[in-house]
Design a protein around this motif. Structure first.
Motif, PDB file in Angstrom:
ATOM      1  N   LEU A  44       0.818  -1.216   0.000  1.00  0.00           N
ATOM      2  CA  LEU A  44       0.000   0.000   0.000  1.00  0.00           C
ATOM      3  C   LEU A  44       0.853   1.269   0.000  1.00  0.00           C
ATOM      4  N   LYS A  45       2.120   1.147   0.389  1.00  0.00           N
ATOM      5  CA  LYS A  45       3.032   2.301   0.439  1.00  0.00           C
ATOM      6  C   LYS A  45       3.898   2.419  -0.808  1.00  0.00           C
ATOM      7  N   GLU A  46       3.801   1.447  -1.713  1.00  0.00           N
ATOM      8  CA  GLU A  46       4.635   1.464  -2.914  1.00  0.00           C
ATOM      9  C   GLU A  46       4.096   2.481  -3.925  1.00  0.00           C
ATOM     10  N   PRO A  47       4.990   3.096  -4.715  1.00  0.00           N
ATOM     11  CA  PRO A  47       4.547   4.103  -5.690  1.00  0.00           C
ATOM     12  C   PRO A  47       3.644   3.533  -6.796  1.00  0.00           C
ATOM     13  N   ASP A  48       3.761   2.227  -7.053  1.00  0.00           N
ATOM     14  CA  ASP A  48       2.936   1.607  -8.079  1.00  0.00           C
ATOM     15  C   ASP A  48       1.757   0.841  -7.475  1.00  0.00           C
ATOM     16  N   VAL A  49       1.187   1.387  -6.424  1.00  0.00           N
ATOM     17  CA  VAL A  49       0.114   0.717  -5.690  1.00  0.00           C
ATOM     18  C   VAL A  49      -1.050   0.323  -6.602  1.00  0.00           C
ATOM     19  N   GLN A  50      -1.312   1.122  -7.621  1.00  0.00           N
ATOM     20  CA  GLN A  50      -2.423   0.797  -8.539  1.00  0.00           C
ATOM     21  C   GLN A  50      -2.168  -0.508  -9.297  1.00  0.00           C
ATOM     22  N   ALA A  51      -0.923  -0.792  -9.579  1.00  0.00           N
ATOM     23  CA  ALA A  51      -0.579  -2.026 -10.285  1.00  0.00           C
ATOM     24  C   ALA A  51      -0.677  -3.248  -9.365  1.00  0.00           C
ATOM     25  N   ARG A  52      -0.841  -3.001  -8.083  1.00  0.00           N
ATOM     26  CA  ARG A  52      -0.843  -4.079  -7.094  1.00  0.00           C
ATOM     27  C   ARG A  52      -2.230  -4.402  -6.545  1.00  0.00           C
ATOM     28  N   THR A  53      -3.265  -3.853  -7.132  1.00  0.00           N
ATOM     29  CA  THR A  53      -4.596  -4.025  -6.538  1.00  0.00           C
ATOM     30  C   THR A  53      -5.010  -5.497  -6.460  1.00  0.00           C
ATOM     31  N   MET A  54      -4.749  -6.266  -7.494  1.00  0.00           N
ATOM     32  CA  MET A  54      -5.103  -7.698  -7.452  1.00  0.00           C
ATOM     33  C   MET A  54      -4.271  -8.434  -6.403  1.00  0.00           C
ATOM     34  N   CYS A  55      -2.999  -8.095  -6.320  1.00  0.00           N
ATOM     35  CA  CYS A  55      -2.120  -8.726  -5.336  1.00  0.00           C
ATOM     36  C   CYS A  55      -2.570  -8.360  -3.918  1.00  0.00           C
ATOM     37  N   ILE A  56      -2.922  -7.117  -3.701  1.00  0.00           N
ATOM     38  CA  ILE A  56      -3.374  -6.669  -2.378  1.00  0.00           C
ATOM     39  C   ILE A  56      -4.648  -7.412  -1.979  1.00  0.00           C
ATOM     40  N   SER A  57      -5.548  -7.572  -2.907  1.00  0.00           N
ATOM     41  CA  SER A  57      -6.773  -8.317  -2.636  1.00  0.00           C
ATOM     42  C   SER A  57      -6.463  -9.772  -2.287  1.00  0.00           C
ATOM     43  N   MET A  58      -5.550 -10.376  -3.024  1.00  0.00           N
ATOM     44  CA  MET A  58      -5.159 -11.759  -2.759  1.00  0.00           C
ATOM     45  C   MET A  58      -4.473 -11.880  -1.396  1.00  0.00           C
ATOM     46  N   LEU A  59      -3.644 -10.895  -1.053  1.00  0.00           N
ATOM     47  CA  LEU A  59      -2.973 -10.910   0.250  1.00  0.00           C
ATOM     48  C   LEU A  59      -3.997 -10.897   1.390  1.00  0.00           C
ATOM     49  N   ARG A  60      -5.042 -10.104   1.246  1.00  0.00           N
ATOM     50  CA  ARG A  60      -6.095 -10.047   2.272  1.00  0.00           C
ATOM     51  C   ARG A  60      -6.784 -11.402   2.401  1.00  0.00           C
ATOM     52  N   ASP A  61      -7.145 -11.985   1.260  1.00  0.00           N
ATOM     53  CA  ASP A  61      -7.810 -13.288   1.277  1.00  0.00           C
ATOM     54  C   ASP A  61      -6.921 -14.351   1.911  1.00  0.00           C
ATOM     55  N   CYS A  62      -5.667 -14.352   1.525  1.00  0.00           N
ATOM     56  CA  CYS A  62      -4.731 -15.355   2.015  1.00  0.00           C
ATOM     57  C   CYS A  62      -4.526 -15.211   3.529  1.00  0.00           C
ATOM     58  N   ALA A  63      -4.324 -13.991   3.994  1.00  0.00           N
ATOM     59  CA  ALA A  63      -4.125 -13.764   5.430  1.00  0.00           C
ATOM     60  C   ALA A  63      -5.340 -14.226   6.232  1.00  0.00           C
ATOM     61  N   GLN A  64      -6.520 -13.888   5.751  1.00  0.00           N
ATOM     62  CA  GLN A  64      -7.726 -14.281   6.478  1.00  0.00           C
ATOM     63  C   GLN A  64      -7.931 -15.789   6.477  1.00  0.00           C
ATOM     64  N   LEU A  65      -7.686 -16.434   5.347  1.00  0.00           N
ATOM     65  CA  LEU A  65      -7.875 -17.869   5.282  1.00  0.00           C
ATOM     66  C   LEU A  65      -6.826 -18.620   6.111  1.00  0.00           C
ATOM     67  N   CYS A  66      -5.603 -18.113   6.122  1.00  0.00           N
ATOM     68  CA  CYS A  66      -4.563 -18.731   6.957  1.00  0.00           C
ATOM     69  C   CYS A  66      -4.935 -18.635   8.432  1.00  0.00           C
ATOM     70  N   ALA A  67      -5.437 -17.477   8.849  1.00  0.00           N
ATOM     71  CA  ALA A  67      -5.841 -17.301  10.247  1.00  0.00           C
ATOM     72  C   ALA A  67      -6.984 -18.259  10.595  1.00  0.00           C
ATOM     73  N   LEU A  68      -7.969 -18.339   9.724  1.00  0.00           N
ATOM     74  CA  LEU A  68      -9.100 -19.233   9.962  1.00  0.00           C
ATOM     75  C   LEU A  68      -8.660 -20.694   9.983  1.00  0.00           C
ATOM     76  N   SER A  69      -7.769 -21.056   9.084  1.00  0.00           N
ATOM     77  CA  SER A  69      -7.266 -22.437   9.056  1.00  0.00           C
ATOM     78  C   SER A  69      -6.560 -22.783  10.358  1.00  0.00           C
ATOM     79  N   ALA A  70      -5.726 -21.886  10.856  1.00  0.00           N
ATOM     80  CA  ALA A  70      -5.019 -22.121  12.125  1.00  0.00           C
ATOM     81  C   ALA A  70      -6.016 -22.269  13.272  1.00  0.00           C
ATOM     82  N   GLN A  71      -7.051 -21.442  13.271  1.00  0.00           N
ATOM     83  CA  GLN A  71      -8.069 -21.530  14.325  1.00  0.00           C
ATOM     84  C   GLN A  71      -8.798 -22.870  14.266  1.00  0.00           C
TER      85      GLN A  71
END
Length: 125
Positions: A44-71
């Protein structure tokens, strides 16, 4: 059953043998979750943040699913194996998205995602 660690804080002890055999996967999921959260914040702090929107969305999904899996594994859920199969798939996709960028945080995140995917595949087999 509660045990005290070196800092004097209560730490749960694993009584259930199923949860004990899943501990490597739980640890990998928690590490991956943290790596994804850190990578997301850095992206989110990178100058090319617009090019990273799909990656940022995937990072959110991955983090949430990893947390849920651990739980789910930590409580010995009957659905833990199925969730870990999905977690492995999403971790692989997240790693592929992160590898498109040359930043250290993205490369490290991809590495943790791949390790988590491997542990989740082992666990769900």
């Amino acid at each position: 059953m509660i045990d005290l660690n070196k800092g004097g804080f209560p730490m749960p002890t694993m009584v259930d043998s199923t949860v004990q055999q899943w501990q490597a996967c739980i640890d990998a999921c928690l590490k991956c979750m943290q790596a994804c959260e850190e990578c997301l914040s850095s992206c989110l702090k990178e100058p090319d943040v617009q090019a990273r929107t799909m990656c940022i969305s995937m990072l959110r999904d991955c983090a949430q699913l990893c947390a849920l899996s651990a739980q789910m594994m930590s409580r010995g859920s009957q659905y833990a194996k199925q969730l870990c199969q999905l977690c492995a798939t999403i971790c692989e996709s997240c790693a592929a998205d992160c590898e498109k960028f040359q930043d250290t945080h993205c490369k490290q995140c991809a590495e943790f995602c791949r390790e988590c995917a491997e542990e989740c595949r082992k666990m769900s087999a």
